[in-house]
Design a protein around this motif. Sequence first.
Motif, PDB file in Angstrom:
ATOM      1  N   THR A   1      56.641  11.275 -43.341  1.00 56.33           N
ATOM      2  CA  THR A   1      57.429  12.410 -42.838  1.00 56.33           C
ATOM      3  C   THR A   1      57.829  12.182 -41.385  1.00 56.33           C
ATOM      4  N   LEU A   2      56.893  11.672 -40.590  1.00 59.28           N
ATOM      5  CA  LEU A   2      57.186  11.414 -39.187  1.00 59.28           C
ATOM      6  C   LEU A   2      57.646   9.973 -39.010  1.00 59.28           C
ATOM      7  N   VAL A   3      58.787   9.814 -38.419  1.00 53.96           N
ATOM      8  CA  VAL A   3      59.326   8.475 -38.120  1.00 53.96           C
ATOM      9  C   VAL A   3      59.921   8.535 -36.711  1.00 53.96           C
ATOM     10  N   PHE A   4      60.310   7.384 -36.210  1.00 56.07           N
ATOM     11  CA  PHE A   4      60.872   7.346 -34.857  1.00 56.07           C
ATOM     12  C   PHE A   4      62.296   6.782 -34.875  1.00 56.07           C
ATOM     13  N   GLY A   5      63.115   7.324 -34.010  1.00 60.75           N
ATOM     14  CA  GLY A   5      64.504   6.852 -33.903  1.00 60.75           C
ATOM     15  C   GLY A   5      64.587   5.443 -33.374  1.00 60.75           C
TER      16      GLY A   5
END
Lengths: 231, 470
Positions: B391-395
Motif C-alpha cells: 500500500t505504501l510506496v515512494f515516488g
Amino acid sequence: MKKTGFNLLLRSIVLLPLFTIANHILAAPADALRVEYHQWKLGKDGVRQEMSYSELLYRQPDSLWIEREVPEAAQRSSHDEHHHGGLGHKHDDVTGAPLWIVRDTQGKLDVKLVDRHEKRVIEIAEAYYANVGFDGHWVESWNLADPESLKKLKPTTVSENGLETYEIQRGNQQITLVWNPKGQYAKTITAKDSKGLSGRTIKASEITSPKTLPWAQLGNYLSRDYSDLLD
Amino acid sequence: MKRSFLSGAILTCVAAMSANTLHAAEAKNIIFFLGDGMGPVTQTAARIYAGEKAGLAVPETHKLAMEKLGYAARIKTYSEDAQTTDSAPGMASYITGSKSKNEVISMTPDTNPNDPSGNAYQVNGDSTCPTTNNGQAVETLLETLKAKNYGTGIVSTTRITHATPATTYAHICNRNAENTIAAQMVPNGAGYNTRLGTDGMDVVLGGGRRHFLPTTVSGGRRTDSRNLVEEMKTAGYTYVTTGTELSAVNLATTNKLLGLFNASDLNYDLDRVKSSINEPSLADMTKAAIQVLSRNQTGYFLMVEGGRIDHALHGTNAKRALEDTLAFDAAIKAAVESVDLSNTLIIVTADHDHVMAFNGYSKIGNPILGLMRDYVTGNTTKDKQGKPFTTLVFGNGGGPREATRAELLEADVLADDYLQEVGVKLGSAGSETHGGGDVRLTAGGAGSQRFKGTLNNTDIHGLIKQAMGL
C-alpha cells in the motif's frame, strides 16, 4: 581379475570421499570472484524486461569486499551531474559504491560503504543494512549460497571436477544450483518460475586477486557514518 | 480644532484597544512540535498503524494525540529558492517568519549557502561563510523570548546541531557547518550567539556529541581542539549521556540541562526499544524539558523535534518512519498531559512532506505496511508483472542495492528492514527526496484558535507572537 576389479571399485569408493575431503582441507577457497547477475520478467502486456549487472567479490576468511562494476562512461555521467565538496548532503552519490564487510571472532559484522570519490569510509549500522543492499547474512554473501543448507540436500550430479549440481523446488520456482566445493562458492544459480514468466541467473567465475587488496588502500580516507548521507 | 483633538483621541484610544486586543497574551508558554518530514500520508499511515497496534477492529478510526488538538491548518512549505524545501528554511520560516534559501539557517532571504561556483560554504563541519555581503541573521522566536526572560529549550532525536534545532538558536549560511553551529550555543565561548543572553538556553537534549568534541577524542569532529561539553559544564550545565543518567537528574533543582545521547543522531525508536538501547525516548526528553522550563514564572519556549521520521523516509523504510512518528506522537501526548492548556499553546506540524504515497484500493483494516488487498475481494492485488505490491510506496528513492525485486511475501514487507518500492529510481542509499506538497498543522491550548485555513509557513511566527502577546 574379477576380484581385482572389485578391489579397484572398492578402493575408488573409499578413495573418492578421501580425495574429496583432502580437497576440502587442502584447497583454499577462491579469494576473488566475478559475479554476473541477470534477471528477466515477462509482463501481462507482453513486455519482457531484462536487467544485468556484475560485481567483484574479494574474499578473505573474515573479510569480504563487494564492488559493483560500473562502466567508466556511467561513472563519468554520474559525477558530471553532481557537485562535490565537504560533507554536502544534497549531492552525495554512493550508487554502486563498494561494501566492505568484516566479521569478528564472535561473528559480529562491521559493514562499511567505501566512497572513493569523497575518500570516505562510511560506517553502516545494522538499521541501515538494507539501505546499502546488505541483508545481514555473511555466509550467503560470502559464498553466494549457504553451504550448510546444501549439506542437507543430495546433489543430483557431481561432475568429474567435483562440481555438485542441486535441483531445488521452492514455491513455483525451479532452482538449479551448481556448487563448487573446492572454491566454496555457488558457480551458477538459475531460477525460473513454472509459468515461464520470470527468471534469474547468477554466474560466478574465479578471477585473480589484486596484489594489494582494496581495503588496504584506505589509509587516508575519512571515517564517517551513515548519518552523513542524510539531510 | 476641538473636534479634531477629540477625533484624534478617540482614534488613538481605538488603536490602542485594537493593539491590546491583537496582542493580549493568551499563552504564557509555547511548545512547538516539529515532525521532520511528517507529511499527510505519513501521518495517516501512522494513525492506522497505531490503530492496528491498539487492536482496533477498524484501525482507520484511530486518532493520534496530535489529531486531538482542536484546530488545524494546511501549510505551504516552499522556500525562498525551491518549490521543495529542505529542513533548514522549512523550520526557519516557522521560527523567524522569514523565507530563506535551501540549506540556510535563520538568515535573510539573500543569504547563499554556496559560493558562485556551487561549492558549499563549509568544510568538514566548519563554516566558511563570508562575514560580509552574504545576508544577515534574522531573530528567532527563541531569541525573542529569551530576551524577555522566558525559559528556552530544544529537544530532538537528531543531532542537536542538525538543521531543525539549529534554526532556533543559530544563524549560519550553510546547515552542514555543524561544528560552527555547536559553538553558537556555548555561553561566552568563541562564536557564541549573544542573542541567547548571558547564560544560553536552559535545556538542550538530543544527539550530536561529535560536534562538541575535538578530533583527539574518539568520535569527535571538532577541528579547533575545543571540548564544548566541558565548556558547557563550566557554564553551569548538568551533562548527561544516557537515558539512565537523564532519569537520575533531579529536575526540580536543575536549571541548566545538556543531554547528548549519541555521537550522531539518536537511534530510531524501533531499534531503541527492540535492542534496549540506553537512550531516552522523545517523550522522556520532552517531559524532562517541561519540568525544568515550567519553573520559569515568565513562561517558556520549547521546541521538540521528531527528527528521524525524515531519515527513515529518505531510506524508504516506512516501518521505522511510522514507529518514529508514533514516538513523536507519544511526546505530544506526554506534553498535553503535563501542561496547563489554559496558558500553554501547543503546535504540531512538519517542515515539509516526503514522496511516500498511499496507493491502491486496499480493503478496510488491511495492515498499512502489508501487501495491498482489494477492498471487494480481499485478494492480493497484482501489478502488470503479476506481482503483489504494498500500500505504501515512494515516488522516488534509492531502494536496495539489488536492481530488481523478487516476488513479495507478506512476511517480507512487514519486516523491520523492508524498503518500500520506488517509482523514479535515484540510486543512492537514502536519496529519496522531500515532497513539495502542503503539510498539516494542528494546534491546541491557549491562543490556538488562530491556526486555521491555508497558511504560509512564515505566517505561523506572527500568529504565535500574537497568541503570546508579543
